[in-house]
Design an enzyme around this catalytic site. Structure first.
Site, PDB file in Angstrom:
ATOM      1  N   CYS A 185     -53.186 -60.967-152.063  1.00  0.00           N
ATOM      2  CA  CYS A 185     -53.594 -62.242-151.461  1.00  0.00           C
ATOM      3  C   CYS A 185     -55.002 -62.223-150.862  1.00  0.00           C
ATOM      4  CB  CYS A 185     -52.562 -62.701-150.433  1.00  0.00           C
ATOM      5  SG  CYS A 185     -51.950 -61.444-149.320  1.00  0.00           S
TER       6      CYS A 185
ATOM      7  N   ARG B   5     -47.720 -49.145-152.281  1.00  0.00           N
ATOM      8  CA  ARG B   5     -47.103 -49.105-150.962  1.00  0.00           C
ATOM      9  C   ARG B   5     -46.710 -47.666-150.643  1.00  0.00           C
ATOM     10  NH1 ARG B   5     -44.904 -54.576-150.885  1.00  0.00           N
ATOM     11  NH2 ARG B   5     -46.702 -55.831-151.562  1.00  0.00           N
TER      12      ARG B   5
ATOM     13  N   GLN C 137     -46.819 -56.872-159.551  1.00  0.00           N
ATOM     14  CA  GLN C 137     -46.315 -58.174-159.124  1.00  0.00           C
ATOM     15  C   GLN C 137     -46.837 -59.287-160.025  1.00  0.00           C
ATOM     16  OE1 GLN C 137     -47.858 -58.201-155.064  1.00  0.00           O
ATOM     17  NE2 GLN C 137     -45.789 -57.892-154.291  1.00  0.00           N
TER      18      GLN C 137
ATOM     19  N   ASP D 248     -47.914 -62.056-159.171  1.00  0.00           N
ATOM     20  CA  ASP D 248     -48.276 -62.572-157.855  1.00  0.00           C
ATOM     21  C   ASP D 248     -49.059 -63.868-157.996  1.00  0.00           C
ATOM     22  OD1 ASP D 248     -48.236 -62.462-155.149  1.00  0.00           O
ATOM     23  OD2 ASP D 248     -49.740 -60.897-154.936  1.00  0.00           O
TER      24      ASP D 248
ATOM     25  N   HIS E 208     -50.629 -67.502-155.792  1.00  0.00           N
ATOM     26  CA  HIS E 208     -50.937 -68.150-154.522  1.00  0.00           C
ATOM     27  C   HIS E 208     -51.370 -69.578-154.809  1.00  0.00           C
ATOM     28  CE1 HIS E 208     -51.345 -63.835-153.668  1.00  0.00           C
ATOM     29  NE2 HIS E 208     -50.760 -64.189-152.545  1.00  0.00           N
TER      30      HIS E 208
ATOM     31  N   LYS F 171     -40.497 -67.339-144.832  1.00  0.00           N
ATOM     32  CA  LYS F 171     -40.339 -67.269-146.283  1.00  0.00           C
ATOM     33  C   LYS F 171     -38.920 -67.643-146.685  1.00  0.00           C
ATOM     34  CE  LYS F 171     -39.035 -62.362-146.537  1.00  0.00           C
ATOM     35  NZ  LYS F 171     -39.346 -61.031-147.094  1.00  0.00           N
TER      36      LYS F 171
ATOM     37  N   HIS G 107     -47.529 -68.204-150.887  1.00  0.00           N
ATOM     38  CA  HIS G 107     -47.375 -67.000-151.706  1.00  0.00           C
ATOM     39  C   HIS G 107     -46.078 -67.119-152.510  1.00  0.00           C
ATOM     40  CE1 HIS G 107     -50.011 -64.520-148.837  1.00  0.00           C
ATOM     41  NE2 HIS G 107     -49.719 -65.596-148.131  1.00  0.00           N
TER      42      HIS G 107
END
Length: 672
Positions: A363, A392, A410, A412, A414, A500, A546
Site C-alpha cells: 500500500c 513477513r 498478494q 493486492d 487499493h 476491516k 484495501h
C-alpha cells in the site's frame, strides 16, 4: 428464610420466580440435568456449587455451548495434569487453558514425552475421571497460595505477577487481578487428591466428563517466551458425548488425509528447500500450473472490474514505512533494515547512505503512484492492482506449509474513493470476492467485522480519531448486513489504520479459513497527504480501501488443496488428461491423440514408462488426474479412445473429437 430467584432460559426469565431456601446452590436448581455444567449468576459465569441469594438471576450454561465446551475442556486439563504428576512425580505445572476443540497443559519434565507416555497419561486421566472426583473452589490469600504451591515455581511466578497475568498466553485461566482461588480435586471420601491454582469455573464432578482423549504433545516455552524455560505441552480434546468425540477424531483423520503439505509432495506441487529458509516455498511445474491459472483468473477479473495493473519493487527506503505508519506499528513482522553504503577495497563500509526494508505490504507504494500527479474527483474510484510479493518475519513456530509463510504473493488492490463513494466501492469489492470464491468452489461463508479495541490491552495500537473509526466501522457494518451473510463481530481485530471485513469460508470438511479482506483506511491518505480536486475546486483527502481477493496466492492454494483433497477441478488440475496405452503397440497412436488434445489447449501427458498397464492406472489414480485416457486395439481400430474417471467409472469407444469436446466442456463448467 426463603429467597426468590429468577431462572433465565433462552435469554427470557421464567414466568414465575423460584422460591428457595437460604443456602440453596445452583446444583440444587440444575444438578439433576448433567447437560448443565455451570451457571451465569447475574451475568457472571460461576460454578454450580455457588450459593444463591435473594433477587439473583441465574441462567444455565449448557455443555454443548461454546462456554460449556470450554468448561469441560478446562476441567479435563486439570485431570490430565493430575495424571501427569501421578506418573511423573517431578513434573512441574505450567498452565492449562481450553483452546479451540480441546485443551493443553504445559509441564517442565526432564525428557520429552513419548507416544507411549501419552497413552499412559490418557489411561490415567480416564481412571481419575471414573473416580467421580469433585471440584471444590477455595479463595486463598497470596501467602496461603505460596505455601500450598511452594513446590511449583511457575505457579509462584503467576502469584507474584497476578496483576499482569491476563496478558500472558493462557495465564488468565490461572489468576486475575482480584482474589486468588485454588481448585481441589476431592476423592469420594472428601480427601484432597490434587490441587491447582485456577479461576474456574469447573464442572461439579468428573462424572460430567464423558468423552476425552489425549491427542499429541509438542515443545513450548513458558508464557510463550523463547528466552524462558522449555516445557512439554500435552494436548487433549473433550466433547459432550462419545459420538461427538468420535466425529471429531474422524475429522482429524480426514484433515490429515487432506494435509496440503503431504499432498504437495505426493502430487509434486511445491516444496520448502532448507537451503532457502523456513517459510519460503518454491512451486514445481505442476504447482506452477495451478498458480498460473489462479493469477490469470484474478488478473482478468481485476481488469474487468475496473482496476489498473501496476508494479512496485520488493524493497524501499525505511522512511517510507514510517510515513505509512507500519513502523513502528507493524515492525515485529518486518525484516530488519538493510544499510546501503560505500565500501573500500577490503569491503568495509566507509560511509552509510540509506536504510532499506524489504516490503511487508504494497500500500505505501501504491500511495506514491496516486501522488505522482494531480488527481481529480472525475478519476475516482481509482483502482490499482498488482501481484505484489511481500515478506513477513513470521516466527518459525507459527509457519505452516503454504497457509503461513514468509514470502507472500498478494493479489493486492487499493481503491481511492471519495468518502461518499466508500459504501458502493466496498459492496463492489465484496461482490467481486464472493464470485471469486464461488468460482473456485467455496460456497459456505460468513463475514467477520474487525474493529478496534477501545479499552483493552491493545488500544494503543490503533491510530485515528473516534469519529473516523466510528464512521468507517458504520460503513463496513452496513455493507456486511446488506450482503445477507452472517456478520460476526471481532473486537480488537482491526488493522492499526482502520476496520476491516474478512470473508470466512468453510471447506469441504467444515473447517473455517479466513480468506479475503476489505479494509477501510482513513489514516494513510492523511499520512501521505493524498489529495484530489473536488467538484467545488477544493482539495480533499480520498478514502483508501484495501482489498486482497485471494488474500495470498500461497495460502489460497493451500486451502484449495485441502478443500479438494488434491483432486482439483478440471480447469485447475495441473494434468487434465493422462494418456495410458494398453500396451507398447499403442504408443504411437496415443502420441498422435495427445498432440490433438494439446493443440486444443488441454493439459495432457502420456505415460510412456515400462510399468505394467495396471500399475500405470493405479499411479494415475494416486495423482488424482480428472481424465485417464486409454487406448487399446479396439480404440485404435475405431479411431477412438476410452475415458476412466476419478470415481472409477469408464466410458469406452469415444471419438477423439468428442473426447476433446468433453474435456473442454468440463473445463468451461469448472467441473470437479
Amino acid at each position: 428464610m426463603a429467597i426468590s430467584v429468577r431462572v433465565i432460559r433462552d435469554q427470557a426469565p421464567e414466568q414465575e420466580p423460584l422460591t428457595l431456601d437460604t443456602g440453596t446452590t445452583g446444583l440444587d436448581v440444575f444438578g439433576k440435568d448433567t447437560a448443565i455444567v455451570a451457571m451465569r449468576l447475574n451475568g457472571k459465569t460461576v460454578d454450580l456449587s455457588h450459593p444463591l441469594s435473594d433477587g439473583d438471576g441465574v441462567e444455565p450454561v449448557l455443555i454443548d455451548s461454546g462456554e460449556g465446551l470450554s468448561i469441560i475442556r478446562h476441567s479435563c486439563a486439570h485431570l490430565t495434569a493430575q495424571a501427569v504428576q501421578l506418573l511423573f512425580a517431578d513434573a512441574k505445572l505450567g498452565i492449562g487453558p481450553p483452546i479451540t476443540d480441546g485443551f493443553y497443559y504445559d509441564f517442565q519434565v526432564a525428557t520429552p514425552f513419548t507416544p507411549e507416555d501419552l497413552k499412559a497419561i490418557e489411561k490415567q486421566t480416564l481412571r481419575l475421571i471414573a473416580q467421580r472426583q469433585t471440584f471444590r473452589r477455595r479463595a486463598v490469600s497470596d501467602d496461603e497460595a505460596r505455601r500450598e504451591l511452594a513446590a511449583e515455581p511457575f505457579k509462584l511466578e503467576l502469584i507474584a505477577d497476578k496483576g499482569n497475568a491476563t496478558t500472558s498466553d493462557g495465564a488468565s485461566v490461572e489468576v486475575g487481578a482480584g482474589e486468588l482461588t485454588i481448585y481441589d480435586n476431592l476423592r469420594p471420601d472428601g480427601s484432597v487428591a490434587w490441587k491447582d491454582l485456577c479461576r474456574g469455573p469447573h464442572v461439579p464432578h468428573t462424572g460430567y466428563l464423558r468423552a476425552m482423549a489425549i491427542t499429541r504433545n509438542s515443545a513450548a516455552y513458558w508464557r510463550g517466551d523463547q528466552s524462558k524455560e522449555s516445557l512439554q505441552r500435552v494436548y487433549g480434546t473433550a466433547w459432550p458425548t462419545k459420538e461427538a468425540l468420535s466425529d471429531y477424531q474422524h475429522r482429524l483423520a480426514e484433515a490429515a488425509r487432506r494435509d496440503h503439505r503431504r499432498l504437495g509432495a505426493e502430487l509434486d506441487l511445491f516444496s520448502f528447500p532448507e537451503e532457502l529458509g523456513a517459510g519460503l516455498p518454491v512451486f514445481h511445474p505442476r504447482g506452477g500450473v495451478i498458480k498460473r491459472e489462479m493469477e490469470d483468473y484474478v488478473r482478468k477479473a481485476h481488469i474487468e472490474a475496473g482496476f489498473q495493473y501496476v508494479g512496485t519493487p520488493h524493497l524501499a527506503k525505511e522512511g517510507l514505512f514510517y510515513t505509512s505508519g507500519h513502523l513502528p506499528y507493524y515492525e515485529d513482522l518486518m525484516f530488519p533494515e538493510m544499510v546501503e553504503g560505500d565500501r573500500d577495497e577490503q569491503g568495509n563500509v566507509i560511509r552509510e547512505r540509506e536504510r532499506y526494508r524489504v516490503k511487508a505490504m504494497n500500500c505505501p507504494m501504491h500511495n506514491l503512484i496516486f501522488k505522482s500527479r494531480g488527481r481529480s474527483y472525475r478519476e475516482l474510484p481509482l483502482r490499482f492492482f498488482e501481484f505484489g510479493t511481500v515478506y513477513r518475519d513470521e516466527k518459525s513456530g507459527v509457519l505452516q506449509g503454504l497457509t503461513r509463510v514468509r514470502s507472500i504473493t498478494q493479489d493486492d488492490s487499493h481503491s481511492y474513493v471519495m468518502a461518499e463513494q466508500a459504501s458502493d466501492e466496498i459492496k463492489h469489492l465484496l461482490d467481486f470476492i464472493l464470485k471469486l470464491l464461488r468460482d473456485f468452489g467455496l460456497e459456505d461463508f460468513y463475514l467477520e467485522l474487525s474493529t478496534r479495541d477501545k479499552e483493552g490491552k491493545n488500544k494503543d495500537k490503533f491510530i485515528g480519531s473516534d469519529e473516523d473509526w466510528d464512521a468507517a466501522t458504520a460503513v463496513l457494518e452496513q455493507v456486511g448486513k446488506d450482503s445477507g451473510l452472517e456478520l460476526v463481530p471481532d473486537p480488537g481485530g482491526a488493522a492499526y489504520y482502520g476496520p476491516k471485513i474478512s470473508v470466512q469460508a468453510k471447506d469441504a470438511i467444515g473447517r473455517t479459513w479466513q480468506m479475503s479482506t476489505i479494509q477501510y483506511d482513513f489514516n494513510q491518505p492523511e499520512r501521505f497527504e493524498l489529495e484530489y480536486a473536488a467538484p467545488d475546486g477544493s482539495r480533499q483527502r480520498p478514502v483508501m480501501i484495501h482489498s486482497a481477493k485471494f488474500g495470498s496466492i500461497e495460502r489460497f492454494m493451500g486451502v484449495l488443496t485441502e478443500h479438494y483433497a488434491g483432486a482439483f477441478p478440471v480447469w485447475l488440475a495441473p494434468v487434465q488428461v493422462l494418456a495410458i496405452p494398453v500396451s507398447e503397440d499403442h504408443l504411437q497412436y496415443l502420441a498422435e491423440v495427445a498432440r490433438k488434445f494439446a493443440a486444443s489447449g488441454i493439459r495432457i501427458e502420456q505415460d510412456s514408462s515400462d510399468d505394467r498397464f495396471g500399475k500405470k492406472i493405479r499411479n494415475a489414480a494416486k495423482q488424482k488426474v480428472p481424465f485417464i485416457l486409454i487406448a487399446g486395439d479396439e480404440d485404435v481400430a475405431k479411431s477412438a479412445v476410452s475415458f476412466r474417471y476419478r470415481d472409477g467409472s469408464q466410458n469406452n469407444g469415444i471419438g477423439v473429437d468428442d473426447a476433446i469436446a468433453e474435456v473442454q466442456a468440463a473445463i468451461r463448467a469448472r467441473a470437479k
